[in-house]
Design a protein around this motif. Structure first.
Motif, mmCIF file in Angstrom:
data_model
loop_
_atom_site.group_PDB
_atom_site.id
_atom_site.type_symbol
_atom_site.label_atom_id
_atom_site.label_comp_id
_atom_site.label_asym_id
_atom_site.label_seq_id
_atom_site.Cartn_x
_atom_site.Cartn_y
_atom_site.Cartn_z
ATOM 1 N N LEU A 50 58.357 30.978 41.959
ATOM 2 C CA LEU A 50 57.377 29.967 41.592
ATOM 3 C C LEU A 50 56.228 30.625 40.836
ATOM 4 O O LEU A 50 55.646 31.612 41.296
ATOM 5 N N VAL A 51 55.908 30.057 39.677
ATOM 6 C CA VAL A 51 54.720 30.436 38.920
ATOM 7 C C VAL A 51 53.772 29.245 38.976
ATOM 8 O O VAL A 51 54.148 28.132 38.601
ATOM 9 N N ALA A 52 52.543 29.476 39.464
ATOM 10 C CA ALA A 52 51.618 28.374 39.717
ATOM 11 C C ALA A 52 50.256 28.640 39.101
ATOM 12 O O ALA A 52 49.773 29.773 39.083
ATOM 13 N N SER A 53 49.629 27.588 38.616
ATOM 14 C CA SER A 53 48.276 27.684 38.079
ATOM 15 C C SER A 53 47.292 28.041 39.182
ATOM 16 O O SER A 53 47.361 27.501 40.291
ATOM 17 N N ALA A 54 46.347 28.911 38.853
ATOM 18 C CA ALA A 54 45.301 29.263 39.816
ATOM 19 C C ALA A 54 44.327 28.115 40.011
ATOM 20 O O ALA A 54 43.825 27.888 41.113
ATOM 21 N N GLY A 55 44.060 27.365 38.947
ATOM 22 C CA GLY A 55 43.085 26.287 39.005
ATOM 23 C C GLY A 55 41.989 26.490 37.982
ATOM 24 O O GLY A 55 41.812 27.584 37.438
ATOM 25 N N ASN A 56 41.242 25.431 37.732
ATOM 26 C CA ASN A 56 40.176 25.454 36.731
ATOM 27 C C ASN A 56 38.826 25.159 37.369
ATOM 28 O O ASN A 56 38.016 24.398 36.855
ATOM 29 N N GLU A 57 38.574 25.772 38.519
ATOM 30 C CA GLU A 57 37.392 25.460 39.310
ATOM 31 C C GLU A 57 36.274 26.481 39.155
ATOM 32 O O GLU A 57 35.260 26.396 39.833
ATOM 33 N N GLY A 58 36.453 27.472 38.276
ATOM 34 C CA GLY A 58 35.498 28.565 38.205
ATOM 35 C C GLY A 58 34.088 28.165 37.842
ATOM 36 O O GLY A 58 33.125 28.825 38.240
ATOM 37 N N LEU A 59 33.927 27.099 37.086
ATOM 38 C CA LEU A 59 32.598 26.660 36.666
ATOM 39 C C LEU A 59 32.023 25.593 37.587
ATOM 40 O O LEU A 59 30.880 25.152 37.393
ATOM 41 N N GLY A 60 32.795 25.169 38.571
ATOM 42 C CA GLY A 60 32.337 24.140 39.499
ATOM 43 C C GLY A 60 31.836 24.727 40.798
ATOM 44 O O GLY A 60 31.650 25.945 40.944
ATOM 45 N N THR A 61 31.643 23.870 41.771
ATOM 46 C CA THR A 61 31.128 24.329 43.065
ATOM 47 C C THR A 61 32.220 24.921 43.950
ATOM 48 O O THR A 61 31.934 25.731 44.821
ATOM 49 N N TRP A 62 33.484 24.533 43.721
ATOM 50 C CA TRP A 62 34.581 25.030 44.555
ATOM 51 C C TRP A 62 34.918 26.474 44.212
ATOM 52 O O TRP A 62 35.010 27.325 45.082
ATOM 53 N N LYS A 63 35.187 26.742 42.933
ATOM 54 C CA LYS A 63 35.432 28.062 42.355
ATOM 55 C C LYS A 63 36.766 28.691 42.747
ATOM 56 O O LYS A 63 37.332 29.490 42.007
ATOM 57 N N LYS A 64 37.288 28.386 43.910
ATOM 58 C CA LYS A 64 38.465 29.082 44.428
ATOM 59 C C LYS A 64 39.766 28.502 43.871
ATOM 60 O O LYS A 64 39.793 27.434 43.267
ATOM 61 N N ILE A 65 40.851 29.248 44.100
ATOM 62 C CA ILE A 65 42.179 28.748 43.789
ATOM 63 C C ILE A 65 42.461 27.478 44.573
ATOM 64 O O ILE A 65 41.757 27.168 45.541
ATOM 65 N N ASN A 66 43.455 26.739 44.145
ATOM 66 C CA ASN A 66 43.904 25.535 44.838
ATOM 67 C C ASN A 66 45.255 25.789 45.488
ATOM 68 O O ASN A 66 45.911 26.790 45.216
ATOM 69 N N VAL A 67 45.685 24.879 46.329
ATOM 70 C CA VAL A 67 47.050 24.931 46.854
ATOM 71 C C VAL A 67 47.956 24.264 45.816
ATOM 72 O O VAL A 67 47.526 23.317 45.148
#
Length: 468
Positions: A323-340
């Motif tokens: 499985l290759v999965a996107s880390a997420g696009n949260e770096g500029l928001g309040t969450w910042k972390k990877i997603n499930v």
């Protein structure tokens, strides 16, 4: 226009420019009022299936993939108990999804349950409310294709390959042939009729969203863009990272809402991909926050074992798939972390860099809640060349695109090293990262050199181990 699929594309301006999902009038939720619940079943008692007869529930391609890697089947591979499924239907419950790996089913009710009635069923040991349908939803419409003068389009896809030294694998004849890639996404608008994609080998497609779309290729175009970064095979225009692979397209995402049920669609989809013999999967989707905060994942749950899709993702390598999965696009928001499911074990979670190999501000960071390095690797996710649902060549931003670019590279590497297991390929890709000696939670192990990975993989054949 409302556009809200988590990782699907990061910059609002880019999304409005490249997304081809035309919203029309509103209509009642298909099928009327709907409330979805996940039932955790106690066991698989009563199943007529046996691990000694796996050909009854898995394709020969799936079984051969396991045999080649020396992997054994286990109880998670057995289908759910037909006795339990029939008992649920006899109670008037509509079973709309199921996961044999997690031993769960999703049922649809016209009225909300107080979690007492369902919990009283003898073989049900847990109930989770996933979704309550809105009264009305917007209607999606397939966009018309646009003509484009490709000579005047300032889009260059070569950097997506050369950054990874993947062009050398292509020149050596490794372009994904013989590898089956499953793409999980929210829609593949016009992928069946875009001229630029006419030579893409789509061998199957399936919709796991409830209720399924009446027009599979009329939904969001995000999956079309994702697919193009891997599958595009027009040497005079754009070449994807695995242009000779074959593809299974699976819709798991409903662009009209954000609900915990989408994790169940995702879990069912990867089991389908396994059953028909997929080798590599791409998931440019990610979750942590849902409508009305129903089922939100706090950071402590990003351990690869809590969310249903992360549990499923963590099983994939053990069943012979990558499985290759996107880390997420949260770096500029309040969450910042990877997603499930980017928190899962034994997968490749991918962050985004620009053409200068600098991390993008939006790329989500790690570590996982239990301290593992995340993301695993990086690839180009800023001004990535894609084909839109309108059939035009353009660029887009997001780890949604660094992930499939990586997915295709992994397919080419595995074509070149077919004797290696899924886990060995995963470790080989990490070990070829330019930050392998000093990984961090922004770049992970860095940007892999796939030609170097190939050379190390061949060295391993002669008895020497690569670095992981």
């Amino acid at each position: 226009m409302k556009m809200r699929i988590k990782i699907l594309a990061i910059a609002v301006a880019t999304m409005l420019a490249t997304t081809a999902w035309a919203m029309g009038e509103r209509k009642a939720f298909p099928g009327g009022p709907c409330h979805l619940y996940r039932l955790q079943l106690a066991d698989k008692n009563g199943t007529p299936y046996s691990l000694s007869r796996p050909e009854e529930f898995l394709s020969m391609k799936s079984l051969e993939r396991r045999r080649r890697q020396g992997l054994q089947l286990d109880s998670t591979d057995l289908p759910l108990s037909p006795r339990y499924l029939e008992a649920l239907r006899e109670r008037g419950l509509r079973v709309v999804s199921q996961s044999k790996w997690n031993n769960t089913v999703v049922v649809a009710l016209p009225q909300p349950d107080d979690l007492g009635t369902l919990a009283e069923i003898p073989f049900v040991k847990g109930v989770t409310h996933l979704f309550s349908a809105p009264d009305t939803v917007e209607v999606s419409q397939r966009d018309e294709l646009m003509e484009q003068n490709l000579e005047k389009v300032p889009v260059d896809s070569r950097e997506q390959l050369t950054m990874l030294n993947l062009h050398r694998l292509h020149e050596a004849g490794y372009r994904g042939r013989g590898i089956t890639i499953a793409v999980l996404d929210g829609g593949f608008m016009n992928a069946d009729r875009i001229p630029l994609l006419s030579n893409v080998r789509i061998v199957a497609h399936r919709d796991y969203v409830y209720p399924p779309s009446p027009e599979f290729f009329g939904e969001l175009d995000h999956g079309t863009e994702v697919l193009s970064t891997i599958a595009m095979n027009r040497p005079d225009t754009m070449v994807g990272t695995a242009p000779e692979a074959q593809f299974i397209l699976i819709r798991t995402e409903d662009g009209r809402s954000e609900s915990l049920a989408e994790e169940d669609w995702w879990a069912a989809a990867v089991e389908f991909a396994d059953s028909i013999g997929a080798d590599v999967l791409n998931s440019s989707l990610g979750y942590h926050h849902f409508d009305r905060s129903l089922g939100d994942h706090p950071y402590r749950e990003l351990n690869g074992r809590t969310s249903i899709c992360s549990r499923s993702a963590s099983l994939l390598a053990g069943k012979g798939m990558i499985l290759v999965a996107s880390a997420g696009n949260e770096g500029l928001g309040t969450w910042k972390k990877i997603n499930v499911p980017g928190d899962a074990d034994d997968i490749l979670t991918v962050g985004a860099v620009n053409a200068q190999r600098v991390n993008t501000g939006f790329s989500s960071v790690g570590p996982s809640a239990d301290g593992r390095v995340k993301p695993d690797v990086m690839a180009m996710g800023y001004h990535s060349a894609v084909v839109s649902g309108k059939g035009t060549l353009t660029t887009a931003n997001g780890t949604s695109f660094s992930s499939p670019i990586t997915c295709g590279a992994v397919a080419c590497l595995w074509q070149a090293l077919p004797q290696l297991t899924a886990m060995q390929i995963i470790n080989l890709v990490r070990s070829a990262g330019d930050r392998f000696e000093y990984p961090d939670n922004v770049f992970g192990y860095g940007i892999p050199d796939y030609w170097k990975a190939l050379e190390w993989g061949r060295t391993r054949e002669s008895g020497n181990a690569f670095r992981m």
